[in-house]
Design an enzyme around this catalytic site. Structure first.
Site, PDB file in Angstrom:
ATOM      1  CD  GLU A 162      53.115  -9.327  49.874  1.00 54.86           C
ATOM      2  OE1 GLU A 162      53.049 -10.250  50.579  1.00 54.86           O
ATOM      3  OE2 GLU A 162      53.021  -9.361  48.829  1.00 54.86           O
ATOM      4  CE  LYS A 221      56.785  -2.741  49.599  1.00 51.70           C
ATOM      5  NZ  LYS A 221      55.868  -3.423  49.259  1.00 51.70           N
ATOM      6  CB  CYS A 277      53.236   1.389  49.619  1.00 50.25           C
ATOM      7  SG  CYS A 277      52.918  -0.020  50.527  1.00 50.25           S
TER       8      CYS A 277
END
Ligand code: UDX
Ligand code: ADP
Length: 463
Positions: A162, A221, A277
């Site tokens: 994501e 990612k 993150c």
């Protein structure tokens, strides 16, 4: 293969918004979001859509449209798994707080529990999509658990990271720069990729959907977040130099950002990046590099975090130094606690660390954040385990009104760039404060000249 039923395990900041958009854009697919947290699911199901547990501009309207039609929230994880053709795993993967890799590696216990549950419950073939941020080669671990503990059914594992940023999740999901799908190169793997691609193709142009192998997808990612965080640490490093030399970091950022090779985004000097993150993903990268003996690679990326920790500490130290080297019993108002504007998420927010340092100096912190509760503020401080929760509550209080938080304060620290702070009546705030009245703008949010005219002593990052 046509997907008709999707289940997402984990109704958090990633799973919730992502599934809401899939449900909105794919009315013929039933989307069920399951979570073991009953309170969270109850909030997602609250009659008043404004009470959903995650604040994102535009999200409640979309949930209002799709919920009960083809979007469902439930605590029945087994049923969700059993009925679905495609399962997103979107549970949290915090940094380990114990054992090997403590403070660095991702804790995969929630992922493993999910994989075991999927294996136990599944009675037909399924596509499993890892949506959480995971260190490379997690898909392999999930596959091994599924294949060795399952009921003989076939699983295809995809990685579909994501890239949404909180605060702009709806916009990012509706109009993504790219969607990345990693899968096996076997015909079955490619079929599974195609099935997921067809879901996204309801609203994402196909040329923006990239196919890679699983490991490239997982590593992309981590790399994307490491690059973004590196830009923030780079400009923050320069901010300190600017403060010493009389250059203005905003002017420097503007000048370099106009170089099309550099670009203008992620050049805003700040009190430090936060969020669930950046730090976690870089720590993962560092851990993976070290585990392959690549110490220089590990050190290179670790420096981004060292710089970020320095920036947060430097901001707190500067407050103490400027307030005549003592903040003991002084009231310091925090405007903002979330890690950025337009979200109620506080994970790794710079505010937590700045507050912690100031409480170590016996300051009294008064917090106002439009979307964060007192309970959350104290939970964040308790999580650091620097002192017990009774002590934290003695030093840190939240207010539901910015003026009350600032009343009688010696200084104001801007920790989050909420737009509404610009609209406050700064003359009124000045009149209610101790003098001299200080503003430490950790986000370069306010008009410094205007505040100085009112009488404030104003300091921004990097100028
Ligand atoms: C990030 C990535 O952007 C997203 O693609 C990924 O899916 C998850 O991690 P997020 O953490 O939600 O998203 O927010 P982001 O906008 O990237 O901001 C992270 C932190 O950096 C915030 O604390 C923000 O205030 C800070 N930041 C960002 C700066 O200090 N300066 C900048 O110029 C940009
Ligand atoms: P993210 O930002 O990655 O979405 P969150 O912490 O907001 O992370 O959300 C993750 C969610 O996953 C939490 O609500 C948590 O309760 C849920 N969760 C964790 N483990 C499981 C599990 N085994 N089954 C169902 N839900 C789980």
């Amino acid at each position: 293969m046509k997907i008709t039923k999707i289940c997402c395990i984990g109704a958090g900041y990633v799973g919730g918004p992502t599934m809401a958009i899939i449900a909105q854009k794919c009315p013929e697919i039933t989307v069920t979001v399951v979570d073991i947290n009953e309170e969270r699911i109850a909030k997602w199901n609250d009659k008043d859509v404004n009470n959903i547990p995650i604040y994102e501009p535009g999200l409640s309207e979309i949930v209002g449209e799709a919920r009960g039609r083809n979007l469902f929230f439930s605590t029945d994880v087994d049923k969700g798994i059993d009925e679905a053709d495609l399962i997103f795993i979107s549970v949290n993967t915090p940094t380990k707080t114990y054992g090997a890799g403590k403070g660095m590696a991702a804790d995969l216990k929630y992922i493993e529990l999910c994989a075991r549950q999927i294996a136990r419950v599944s009675k037909n073939d399924k596509i499993i999509v890892e949506k959480s941020t995971l260190p490379v080669r997690t898909a392999e671990a999930i596959k091994s658990i599924l294949d060795n503990t399952g009921n003989g059914v076939q699983f295809q594992i995809l990685s579909n990271p994501e890239f949404l940023a909180e605060g702009t999740a709806v916009e990012d999901l509706l109009n993504p720069d790219r969607v990345l799908i990693g899968g096996d190169t076997t015909p079955e793997g490619q079929k599974a990729i195609q099935a997921l691609e067809d879901v996204y193709a309801h609203w994402v142009p196909r040329e923006r959907i990239l196919r890679t192998n699983v490991w490239s997808s997982e590593l992309s990612k981590l790399t994307a977040n490491a690059y973004l965080a590196q830009r923030v640490s780079s400009i923050n490093a320069l901010s300190e130099l600017c403060e010493k030399t009389g250059a203005d970091v905003n002017e420097v950022a503007r000048a370099i950002g106009m170089d099309s090779r550099i670009g203008s985004k992620f050049l805003k000097a700040s009190v430090g990046f936060g969020g669930s993150c950046f730090q976690k993903d870089i720590l993962n990268l560092v851990y993976i590099s070290k585990s392959f003996g690549l110490n220089e690679v590990a050190d290179y990326w670790e420096q981004v975090i060292i710089m970020n920790d320095h920036q947060k500490r430097r901001f707190a130290n500067n407050i103490v130094k400027t307030l005549y080297n003592t903040v003991s019993d002084k009231k310091i108002a925090f405007l903002g606690w979330a890690f950025k504007k337009d979200t109620n998420d506080t994970r790794e927010s710079a505010a937590i660390y700045v507050a912690n340092d100031l409480v170590n100096e016996n300051a009294k912190i008064a917090v106002y954040d439009p979307k964060v509760s007192q309970k959350q503020v104290l939970a964040d401080l308790d999580y650091l385990e620097t002192r017990n929760s009774i002590e934290n509550a003695k030093f840190v209080t939240s207010f539901s009104d910015a003026y009350e938080a600032c009343n009688n304060a010696h200084a104001i620290a801007i920790l989050t760039e909420w737009d509404e702070f610009k609209q406050l009546d700064w003359n009124k705030i000045y009149d209610q404060m101790q003098k001299p009245a200080f503003v430490f703008d950790g986000r370069n949010l306010l008009d410094g000249d205007k505040l100085k005219k009112i009488g404030f002593v104003y300091q921004a990052i990097g100028s």
